[in-house]
Design an enzyme around this catalytic site. Structure first.
Site, PDB file in Angstrom:
ATOM      1  N   TYR A 127      16.111 -55.717  11.069  1.00 49.01           N
ATOM      2  CA  TYR A 127      16.432 -55.000   9.827  1.00 49.01           C
ATOM      3  C   TYR A 127      16.192 -55.906   8.623  1.00 49.01           C
ATOM      4  CZ  TYR A 127      19.320 -53.145   6.042  1.00 49.01           C
ATOM      5  OH  TYR A 127      19.762 -52.715   4.812  1.00 49.01           O
TER       6      TYR A 127
HETATM    7  N1  LIG Z   1      24.974 -50.195   5.178  1.00 48.86           N
HETATM    8  C1  LIG Z   1      25.097 -51.312   4.463  1.00 48.86           C
HETATM    9  O1  LIG Z   1      26.141 -51.969   4.479  1.00 48.86           O
HETATM   10  C2  LIG Z   1      23.920 -51.776   3.625  1.00 48.86           C
HETATM   11  C3  LIG Z   1      24.008 -53.013   2.996  1.00 48.86           C
HETATM   12  C4  LIG Z   1      22.969 -53.390   2.140  1.00 48.86           C
HETATM   13  C5  LIG Z   1      21.893 -52.550   1.929  1.00 48.86           C
HETATM   14  N2  LIG Z   1      21.807 -51.345   2.585  1.00 48.86           N
HETATM   15  C6  LIG Z   1      20.665 -50.474   2.277  1.00 48.86           C
HETATM   16  O2  LIG Z   1      21.092 -49.539   1.294  1.00 48.86           O
HETATM   17  C7  LIG Z   1      20.174 -48.434   1.269  1.00 48.86           C
HETATM   18  C8  LIG Z   1      20.884 -47.106   1.075  1.00 48.86           C
HETATM   19  O3  LIG Z   1      22.028 -47.021   1.898  1.00 48.86           O
HETATM   20  P1  LIG Z   1      22.783 -45.607   2.085  1.00 48.86           P
HETATM   21  O4  LIG Z   1      24.001 -45.867   2.890  1.00 48.86           O
HETATM   22  O5  LIG Z   1      22.864 -44.911   0.788  1.00 48.86           O
HETATM   23  O6  LIG Z   1      21.682 -44.868   2.963  1.00 48.86           O
HETATM   24  P2  LIG Z   1      21.813 -43.560   3.888  1.00 48.86           P
HETATM   25  O7  LIG Z   1      22.961 -42.715   3.438  1.00 48.86           O
HETATM   26  O8  LIG Z   1      21.765 -44.010   5.326  1.00 48.86           O
HETATM   27  O9  LIG Z   1      20.462 -42.806   3.498  1.00 48.86           O
HETATM   28  C9  LIG Z   1      19.217 -43.192   3.930  1.00 48.86           C
HETATM   29  C10 LIG Z   1      18.298 -42.026   3.654  1.00 48.86           C
HETATM   30  O10 LIG Z   1      16.953 -42.389   4.075  1.00 48.86           O
HETATM   31  C11 LIG Z   1      16.378 -41.183   4.513  1.00 48.86           C
HETATM   32  N3  LIG Z   1      15.212 -41.332   5.372  1.00 48.86           N
HETATM   33  C12 LIG Z   1      15.150 -41.928   6.584  1.00 48.86           C
HETATM   34  N4  LIG Z   1      13.918 -41.764   7.115  1.00 48.86           N
HETATM   35  C13 LIG Z   1      13.202 -41.043   6.203  1.00 48.86           C
HETATM   36  C14 LIG Z   1      11.865 -40.541   6.180  1.00 48.86           C
HETATM   37  N5  LIG Z   1      11.023 -40.737   7.192  1.00 48.86           N
HETATM   38  N6  LIG Z   1      11.442 -39.838   5.098  1.00 48.86           N
HETATM   39  C15 LIG Z   1      12.302 -39.600   4.066  1.00 48.86           C
HETATM   40  N7  LIG Z   1      13.581 -40.051   4.024  1.00 48.86           N
HETATM   41  C16 LIG Z   1      14.020 -40.762   5.097  1.00 48.86           C
HETATM   42  C17 LIG Z   1      17.484 -40.495   5.278  1.00 48.86           C
HETATM   43  O11 LIG Z   1      17.173 -39.123   5.369  1.00 48.86           O
HETATM   44  P3  LIG Z   1      17.528 -38.199   6.671  1.00 48.86           P
HETATM   45  O12 LIG Z   1      18.810 -37.524   6.344  1.00 48.86           O
HETATM   46  O13 LIG Z   1      16.353 -37.274   6.721  1.00 48.86           O
HETATM   47  O14 LIG Z   1      17.604 -39.120   7.857  1.00 48.86           O
HETATM   48  C18 LIG Z   1      18.692 -40.765   4.398  1.00 48.86           C
HETATM   49  O15 LIG Z   1      18.927 -39.730   3.469  1.00 48.86           O
HETATM   50  C19 LIG Z   1      19.346 -48.547   2.528  1.00 48.86           C
HETATM   51  O16 LIG Z   1      18.073 -49.084   2.162  1.00 48.86           O
HETATM   52  C20 LIG Z   1      20.112 -49.581   3.358  1.00 48.86           C
HETATM   53  O17 LIG Z   1      19.236 -50.281   4.209  1.00 48.86           O
HETATM   54  C21 LIG Z   1      22.814 -50.949   3.428  1.00 48.86           C
END
Ligand SMILES: NC(=O)c1ccc[n+]([C@@H]2O[C@H](COP(=O)([O-])OP(=O)(O)OC[C@H]3O[C@@H](n4cnc5c(N)ncnc54)[C@H](OP(=O)(O)O)[C@@H]3O)[C@@H](O)[C@H]2O)c1
Length: 214
Positions: A127
């Protein structure tokens, strides 16, 4: 401003789209599931149907934008393949489309730890490597980029106060609501161009923290 947020139904993305729409921007969110469109419309955003992985190019969606935001993610349950096609491949496709169309402004949601993926363990390694490679590709693109690397995301209410720092290697959490507010602000502040910053909850009002970034 016309802003395309890729990963438009994500938890940060929906809040960001709401903030952009509320201030009068044309807030467009790229989603791959038509049933998510109503949630975007409910926050005043325009749903755009497309798939980061299946579509060869994102140019049709980026066309007309003044800025793009990468807010997609394969998610913690995903395997290595989707980290390559979403976290890296999707961000690269967005960079390529922005560059081809002359859309210079690109704000990236990256992650803490991306400065040293080798220090992580387990599924965090691929990741963070995908995030690091996506960031590098964007930096090398010559676009007007800002890379925000939040700590662990929570669904707590936003506090409006953060710690934004270019001193990389921190570890703490931050509410998604505050990440969305920082991204919305960064789009307005040109001095954030060319900055890689980690983001945690903190005690500096978001407007001041974003404007202090260099
Ligand atoms: N979790 C953590 O603690 C953490 C920490 C630092 C950074 N981040 C980063 O923060 C960012 C946002 O986090 P979040 O929690 O807001 O994300 P999230 O709620 O998991 O949303 C990710 C979105 O990406 C979409 N997606 C996935 N595959 C796709 C595709 N092929 N085409 C179009 N859309 C697609 C998903 O859509 P579907 O509904 O269609 O799947 C979902 O709506 C991410 O980049 C994550 O890596 C996370």
């Amino acid at each position: 401003m016309d802003v395309l947020v890729v990963g438009g139904h994500g938890k940060i993305a929906l809040q960001l789209l709401g903030l952009l729409a509320a201030r009068g921007d044309r807030a467009r969110g790229l989603i791959r599931k038509p049933e998510q469109a109503a949630d975007l419309e409910a926050v005043g955003a325009v749903p755009v149907l497309g798939d980061l992985e299946a579509d060869a190019s994102l140019e049709p969606y980026v066309k007309g934008a003044d800025a793009v935001v990468f807010a997609a993610g394969a998610g913690p349950g995903s395997g290595d393949a989707r980290k390559a096609t979403v976290d890296l491949g999707g961000a690269v496709k967005l960079t390529d489309a922005a560059k081809a169309l002359g859309v210079r402004r690109y704000v990236m949601i990256s992650s803490i730890g991306a400065q040293d993926p080798g220090a992580a363990t387990g599924s965090m390694v691929p990741y963070l490597k995908a995030k690091a490679d996506a960031d590098r590709y964007l930096i090398d693109s010559g676009l007007d980029w800002t890379i925000i690397r939040p700590g662990g995301l929570t669904d707590e209410p936003g506090t409006g106060r953060v710690r934004l720092t270019t001193d990389l290697g921190g570890r703490a959490s931050v509410p998604r609501a505050d990440v969305a507010a920082v991204l919305a602000e960064a789009l307005l502040v040109p001095s954030t161009i060319g900055v890689v910053a980690e983001l945690f909850t903190g005690d500096v009002p978001i407007g001041d923290a974003v404007r202090a970034l260099r």
